[in-house]
Enzyme design. Structure first.
Site, PDB file in Angstrom:
ATOM      1  N   GLY A  43      15.685  26.678   5.616  1.00 60.09           N
ATOM      2  CA  GLY A  43      14.327  26.494   5.837  1.00 60.09           C
ATOM      3  C   GLY A  43      12.898  27.104   5.694  1.00 60.09           C
ATOM      4  N   THR A  44      12.307  27.135   5.836  1.00 55.95           N
ATOM      5  CA  THR A  44      11.165  28.353   5.676  1.00 55.95           C
ATOM      6  C   THR A  44       9.746  28.366   6.540  1.00 55.95           C
ATOM      7  OG1 THR A  44      10.291  26.858   3.609  1.00 55.95           O
ATOM      8  CG2 THR A  44      11.852  28.284   2.999  1.00 55.95           C
ATOM      9  N   THR A  45       8.634  27.692   6.007  1.00 58.02           N
ATOM     10  CA  THR A  45       7.523  28.720   6.633  1.00 58.02           C
ATOM     11  C   THR A  45       7.426  28.144   7.776  1.00 58.02           C
ATOM     12  OG1 THR A  45       6.722  29.763   4.223  1.00 58.02           O
ATOM     13  CG2 THR A  45       5.054  29.403   5.897  1.00 58.02           C
TER      14      THR A  45
END
Length: 270
Positions: A43-45
């Site tokens: 998962g990122t931002t």
């Protein structure tokens, strides 16, 4: 199942992780060496902004595995307890386990001690969990959370970020994590004011994630075709509250309209 009894010298106290270890259930078991590179979902931002009456936390919905999109509807913002929340970036599996363990730890502490842990104490508990994940992080399973909440002692919202070793750092105004954090953080820096209202803080997070998605392929933007929008939540003296999906969709629609009317869009379609 009867409750376990311990000798006073072995009492795990209010620590749920210590209690699990006493029962032979290590929440952070050592990893086997030589696991090699595995296709891990990431998962990122995520971002967080402090405003006049609390904190706004937000995260995009995309999870990737290499160059592939693994999930379009991943949840990355969670309540930790009634007055705090956590947003995650990094290896999805360990991150979700860490959130569940963190929620359990705060609930366990409240039941054992009969009172809520302070916001500072909650931030320290999460730092210990990130530090316990270091062996896994060295094998590529990095988890970098953001923690935010309402400090009932100071009567203000506070935000904390972490490094991979469990280092805990309080951010005065805003923070971002994940692969799109450089772009999101720049947007927040330009839009932040100390007297932001709830609506203005939400709009700042919406713009930050929108610009991050425009520059970073691992960050998911708004998807009106599928009805998928980033998760936003507010944390105030009344508690953690997820922003309604309809409100989130309307704020992204309004942002696109503003960009069309006042700024170059580079071909952006709503």
């Amino acid at each position: 199942m009867p409750m376990p009894l311990f000798h006073p010298a072995d009492d795990p106290g209010p620590s749920f992780a210590a209690l699990a270890r006493r029962q032979g259930l290590d929440p952070f078991p050592p990893l086997a060496a030589g696991t090699g590179q595995l296709p891990i979902t990431h998962g990122t931002t995520c971002v967080a902004v402090r405003y006049a009456h609390g904190v706004v936390m937000a995260g995009d919905r995309r999870a990737t595995s290499g160059n592939l999109i693994s999930h379009r509807t991943m949840e990355k913002v969670f309540p930790a307890d009634r007055h705090s929340g956590v947003a995650i970036a990094g290896a999805a599996g360990p991150a979700l386990e860490m959130v569940k363990l963190f929620q359990l730890q705060l609930e366990h502490y409240e039941k054992v001690e009969g009172q809520l842990l302070s916001l500072e104490g909650k931030a320290n508990q999460l730092a210990q969990m990130v530090r316990s994940n270091l062996p896994a992080a060295l094998q590529g399973l990095v988890v970098i959370p953001i923690f935010g909440g309402w400090d009932q002692r100071r009567q203000t919202g506070r935000i904390f970020q972490y490094d991979v070793t469990g280092g805990r750092y309080e951010d005065r105004d805003f923070t971002a994590t994940g692969s799109g954090s450089l772009h999101a953080g720049t947007v927040l820096k330009l839009q932040y004011r100390e007297d932001l209202s709830r609506e203005e803080a939400i709009d700042a997070c919406v713009r930050a994630l929108f610009e991050a998605a425009d520059e970073d392929s691992a960050t998911g933007g708004p998807d009106p075709v599928r009805g998928i929008y980033p998760i936003l939540a507010t944390i105030t003296d009344t508690g953690f509250e997820r922003v309604d999906d309809d409100e989130t969709a309307e704020r992204f629609r309004a942002l696109v309209e503003r960009l069309r009317g006042t700024e170059p869009t580079g071909g952006i379609e709503p």
